[in-house]
Every structure is written in structure tokens, then in C-alpha cells.
Design an enzyme around this catalytic site. Structure first.
Site, mmCIF file in Angstrom:
data_model
loop_
_atom_site.group_PDB
_atom_site.id
_atom_site.type_symbol
_atom_site.label_atom_id
_atom_site.label_comp_id
_atom_site.label_asym_id
_atom_site.label_seq_id
_atom_site.Cartn_x
_atom_site.Cartn_y
_atom_site.Cartn_z
ATOM 1 C CE LYS A 182 -4.324 1.174 2.350
ATOM 2 N NZ LYS A 182 -4.995 1.092 3.646
HETATM 3 C C1 E4P Z 1 -8.372 2.005 3.657
HETATM 4 O O1 E4P Z 1 -7.566 1.261 3.165
HETATM 5 C C2 E4P Z 1 -8.190 2.709 4.900
HETATM 6 O O2 E4P Z 1 -7.472 1.873 5.772
HETATM 7 C C3 E4P Z 1 -9.490 3.019 5.604
HETATM 8 O O3 E4P Z 1 -10.619 2.636 4.861
HETATM 9 C C4 E4P Z 1 -9.572 4.387 6.187
HETATM 10 O O4 E4P Z 1 -10.800 4.533 6.855
HETATM 11 P P1 E4P Z 1 -11.087 5.705 7.893
HETATM 12 O O5 E4P Z 1 -11.286 6.971 7.117
HETATM 13 O O6 E4P Z 1 -12.336 5.277 8.588
HETATM 14 O O7 E4P Z 1 -9.898 5.776 8.790
#
Ligand code: E4P
Length: 217
Positions: A83
């Protein structure tokens, strides 16, 4: 539509996996910090539990270091997906790692233009954040729609991984729009099964069944 679980909680992932609802997992540095676990250790455990891609996020800022971190993370398990943040360095790293056939998830996407760049750099997944846009009065679902249209216009193979999901409605709307994947906190996935008429209907069926005095087993 594929379901990824946005969590590093092994028990929660295992429970949903048993139901057959886990096609992959996403994590980020905040999720890892919340887990209180060693990053590489917990990623290895999640990778052993689920068959699909498990996103593990780099924390370097410079492309070269992101690439080095990505290669190292890939050694943890064959289903690690690297990522990367949607910055020019992240895109550079995405381009290089994709050329090495490393699966990549470009994260922190908040605009259609950013999603175009990720697709051009060969990202396996683009992660547009719905909830965080909604939080600042911008329609996050509209972004998913825009990216779907653009990717279809050009036949980009990058999968749209709708992230920052906050509600069951987000998931339903993503399915209608045609997002390839949603990544959601476990409790939101569970809530999809809830309906008061299901509960009411089941209670009535069981009450009537009891009157028959029969058993199936
Ligand atoms: C995605 O890969 C992120 O980890 C995640 O969806 C972020 O979500 P949040 O905005 O609730 O922290």
C-alpha cells in the site's frame, strides 16, 4: 463485489472469514497502532488466515525507500499487497513495483485526477476514501462514480477499492455504482445482515414451530 475487511483484529477477521465474507484485508499505520501488535508479525498472521490480498502500507516518504520497504513487506507472504500513498513518490514506487509484478494499493485518494494517475502507474487497486470526504461536506460516493466512469472509458484494469466506509448505505451505493471492492470495518459488514422484519418473522416462525412439538434433528 469483493469484500475486504479494514482491520488488524485477527478474531474479527477470522469470524467473518468463517462466514465466507472475506476476500482480502486492508490495514494502515493507524490500524496497526490501534492493534498494539508488531506490524510484520500481525501482517504475517492475517496473510496466513485469508487467501486474498492483504494490504500492508509503507511508511517511507521517498520513492526509493518506499520501494525497499515494499520489497521487504512482500517477503512476509505471497498475498501481501503493498500500500502506497497517493503522492508523486508513491506513484513512482507504484510504477516500479508494478513492473516487478508486485500487487499495489494506492491509498489516500480524494479526487478523480489522482485515480487517473494511479491507474496510469499500474496500480492494482485505487483506494478512494468515501467517509473522509463526507466528513468535509464532499460527496464521497460521487467520487466513486466518477472513477468508475473514467476507468470504464479507458479500460483501466486498476480495481476501485472503496475505502473509509462508514455505513451499510455506503456499501449498497458502492455496489450500485459498480465499485470492484469495498473495504469496511467488520461491524459495518455485520450490520448488512440486520433487518427488523427478519427478526420479527423468525420469532413468529419459531413460535409456531414450537406449537408443532416437532424437531428436525
Ligand atoms: C483504507 O484502506 C483505509 O485503511 C481506511 O478505509 C480508512 O478509513 P477511515 O477513514 O475510517 O480511517
Amino acid at each position: 463485489m469483493k469484500f475486504f475487511v479494514d482491520s488488524a483484529d485477527l478474531d474479527q477477521i477470522a469470524q467473518l472469514n468463517d462466514v465466507g465474507l472475506v476476500d482480502g484485508v486492508t490495514t494502515n499505520p493507524s490500524i496497526i497502532a490501534k492493534s498494539g501488535r508488531d506490524f510484520k508479525e500481525v501482517i504475517a498472521e492475517i496473510c496466513a488466515l485469508v487467501e486474498g490480498p492483504v494490504s500492508a502500507e509503507v511508511t517511507a516518504i521517498k520513492a526509493d525507500e518506499m520501494i525497499a520497504e515494499g520489497r521487504l513487506l512482500r517477503k512476509i507472504a505471497p498475498n501481501v499487497c503493498v500500500k502506497l500513498p497517493l503522492t508523486m513518490d508513491g506513484l513512482t514506487a507504484c510504477n516500479k513495483l508494478s513492473a516487478e509484478e508486485v500487487p499495489t494499493n494506492v491509498t489516500l485518494c480524494f479526487s478523480a485526477n489522482q485515480a487517473i494517475l494511479a491507474a496510469k502507474c499500474g496500480a492494482s487497486f485505487i483506494s478512494p476514501f468515501i467517509g473522509r470526504l463526507d466528513d468535509i461536506n464532499i460527496d464521497g460516493l460521487e467520487l466513486i462514480e466518477e472513477i468508475r466512469t473514467i476507468y470504464d472509458n479507458y479500460g483501466y484494469e486498476t480495481e476501485i477499492l472503496a475505502a473509509s466506509i462508514r455505513s451499510v448505505n455506503h456499501i449498497k451505493e458502492c455496489a450500485i455504482i459498480g465499485a470492484d471492492v469495498i473495504t469496511s470495518p467488520p461491524d459495518v459488514i455485520r450490520k448488512m445482515a440486520d433487518h427488523p422484519l427478519t427478526d420479527k418473522g423468525l420469532a413468529a416462525f419459531l413460535k409456531d414451530w414450537e406449537k408443532t412439538g416437532q424437531t428436525i434433528l
